[in-house]
Design a protein around this motif. Structure first.
Motif, mmCIF file in Angstrom:
data_model
loop_
_atom_site.group_PDB
_atom_site.id
_atom_site.type_symbol
_atom_site.label_atom_id
_atom_site.label_comp_id
_atom_site.label_asym_id
_atom_site.label_seq_id
_atom_site.Cartn_x
_atom_site.Cartn_y
_atom_site.Cartn_z
ATOM 1 N N ASN A 1 -3.172 -17.017 2.584
ATOM 2 C CA ASN A 1 -2.912 -15.526 2.181
ATOM 3 C C ASN A 1 -1.444 -15.296 1.687
ATOM 4 O OD1 ASN A 1 -5.481 -14.986 3.204
ATOM 5 N ND2 ASN A 1 -4.909 -13.745 4.692
ATOM 6 N N CYS B 1 -1.799 -11.141 6.525
ATOM 7 C CA CYS B 1 -2.809 -11.271 7.540
ATOM 8 C C CYS B 1 -3.226 -12.697 7.930
ATOM 9 C CB CYS B 1 -3.907 -10.349 7.081
ATOM 10 S SG CYS B 1 -3.423 -8.668 7.011
ATOM 11 N N ASP C 1 -11.173 1.605 -1.462
ATOM 12 C CA ASP C 1 -12.181 1.458 -0.170
ATOM 13 C C ASP C 1 -12.415 -0.092 -0.179
ATOM 14 O OD1 ASP C 1 -12.405 3.994 0.276
ATOM 15 O OD2 ASP C 1 -14.386 4.127 -0.745
ATOM 16 N N ILE D 1 -10.344 -2.627 -1.026
ATOM 17 C CA ILE D 1 -9.207 -3.374 -0.150
ATOM 18 C C ILE D 1 -9.217 -3.121 1.099
ATOM 19 C CG2 ILE D 1 -6.719 -3.010 -0.028
ATOM 20 C CD1 ILE D 1 -6.705 -2.475 -3.185
ATOM 21 N N ASN D 2 -9.540 -1.946 1.836
ATOM 22 C CA ASN D 2 -9.611 -1.613 3.067
ATOM 23 C C ASN D 2 -10.658 -2.446 3.670
ATOM 24 O OD1 ASN D 2 -7.257 0.091 2.875
ATOM 25 N ND2 ASN D 2 -8.768 1.861 2.538
ATOM 26 N N THR D 3 -11.732 -2.702 3.177
ATOM 27 C CA THR D 3 -12.693 -3.608 3.620
ATOM 28 C C THR D 3 -12.297 -4.998 3.921
ATOM 29 O OG1 THR D 3 -14.287 -2.228 2.618
ATOM 30 C CG2 THR D 3 -15.148 -4.372 3.338
ATOM 31 N N PRO E 1 0.943 -1.248 -0.269
ATOM 32 C CA PRO E 1 0.035 -0.025 -0.033
ATOM 33 C C PRO E 1 0.950 1.295 0.101
ATOM 34 C CG PRO E 1 -0.054 -0.998 2.006
ATOM 35 C CD PRO E 1 0.657 -1.953 1.269
ATOM 36 N N CYS F 1 -5.152 -9.352 3.779
ATOM 37 C CA CYS F 1 -3.742 -9.026 3.152
ATOM 38 C C CYS F 1 -2.874 -9.948 3.035
ATOM 39 C CB CYS F 1 -3.136 -7.913 3.826
ATOM 40 S SG CYS F 1 -2.310 -8.232 5.359
ATOM 41 N N ARG G 1 -7.416 -10.284 -2.979
ATOM 42 C CA ARG G 1 -7.962 -10.321 -1.587
ATOM 43 C C ARG G 1 -9.206 -11.067 -1.651
ATOM 44 N NH1 ARG G 1 -6.329 -5.687 2.248
ATOM 45 N NH2 ARG G 1 -4.016 -5.453 1.636
ATOM 46 N N SER H 1 -9.585 -6.141 4.717
ATOM 47 C CA SER H 1 -7.924 -5.975 5.537
ATOM 48 C C SER H 1 -7.739 -7.454 5.914
ATOM 49 C CB SER H 1 -7.992 -4.791 6.356
ATOM 50 O OG SER H 1 -9.138 -5.089 7.233
ATOM 51 N N ASP H 2 -8.286 -8.139 6.486
ATOM 52 C CA ASP H 2 -8.207 -9.349 6.975
ATOM 53 C C ASP H 2 -7.475 -10.409 6.155
ATOM 54 O OD1 ASP H 2 -9.294 -8.727 9.396
ATOM 55 O OD2 ASP H 2 -10.917 -9.946 9.555
#
Length: 195
Positions: A76, A188, A176, A178-180, A27, A185, A117, A182-183
Motif C-alpha cells: 500500500n 492502511c 464512494d 474510495i471509501n469502499t 482526503p 489507503c 487503491r 478503505s483498507d
C-alpha cells in the motif's frame, strides 16, 4: 468557434525524480488553482482556447532485496496517487472556465487515488510468497487503461467540466468507491482474509 485543446495524461511511473515535492493524495486536501504551477498555466481573456493537464498520476516505487520482497504482502505505501504542481497546466480565458477545469482536476486526482487503491487491492490479492516483480506490470497496465478510459469519458460527458451537476455525480461515485476500499489507503494495513 473555440479551438479546444486537451492534454489529459495520467502517467505510470516506476521512477521518482521530481525537483518539486508532489502533493500526495489526502482526503483533507482539495486542489486549488494555485496548485497549477507550470509556467504554461494562465487565465487570460485574450485566449480563445482552454486546456488542462491534470498533473495527477500513480507513482509506484520500491527498493528491497529479494527476501524482503518475498515476504512482503502489503504494498500500500509503495503505490501513491500524486499531483505534480510543476507539471500541472490549466489554461483558461476566464475564472469561470478555470474553476470548471479545476473541478475536473479535483475529480481526476480523486480518480487517481481510487485506481491506486484498486491497484493496491489487486496486488494484495494476487501476490504470493514466490511472486516476482513481473506480477505488477499487467495489473498496472490493465487498471491504468481502465482509469484513463473513465477519465476521458467523464471529461467528454461533462463537456470539459461545464456540466457541473453531472461532474458532481461522477465525483461522488468516485468518493464512494474510495471509501469502499478503505483498507487500501496508502497508510492502511488490509485485513487478512480468512478462508
Amino acid at each position: 468557434m473555440k479551438n479546444i485543446f486537451l492534454v489529459l495524461t495520467i502517467a505510470f511511473s516506476t521512477s521518482f525524480a521530481i525537483a518539486q515535492e508532489p502533493i500526495v493524495w489526502n482526503p483533507d486536501y482539495e486542489l486549488q488553482l494555485s496548485d497549477y504551477q507550470s509556467p504554461e498555466s494562465e487565465i487570460n481573456a485574450a485566449l480563445t482556447s482552454y486546456s488542462i493537464y491534470s498533473g495527477s498520476k500513480i507513482d509506484f516505487s520500491f527498493n528491497m532485496n529479494s527476501v524482503s520482497f518475498m515476504f512482503t504482502k502489503n504494498f500500500n505505501d509503495k503505490v501513491k496517487a500524486i499531483f505534480q504542481r510543476n507539471l500541472a497546466v490549466l489554461v483558461a480565458p476566464d475564472s469561470l472556465t478555470a474553476n470548471q477545469l479545476l473541478q475536473f482536476g479535483r475529480y481526476d486526482f480523486d480518480l487517481v487515488e481510487l485506481y491506486s487503491r484498486k491497484i493496491r487491492k489487486k496486488i494484495y490479492e494476487e501476490k504470493g510468497a514466490f511472486s516476482d516483480a513481473s506480477l505488477f506490470q499487467p495489473i498496472f497496465n490493465e487498471l491504468q487503461q481502465e482509469m484513463n478510459t473513465v477519465s476521458a469519458q467523464v471529461f467528454k460527458a461533462t463537456d470539459f467540466g461545464k456540466d457541473a451537476e453531472m461532474l458532481q455525480i461522477e465525483h461522488n461515485k468516485v468518493i464512494d468507491e474510495i471509501n469502499t476500499l478503505s483498507d487500501f489507503c496508502m497508510t492502511c494495513k488490509p485485513k487478512k482474509n480468512r478462508k
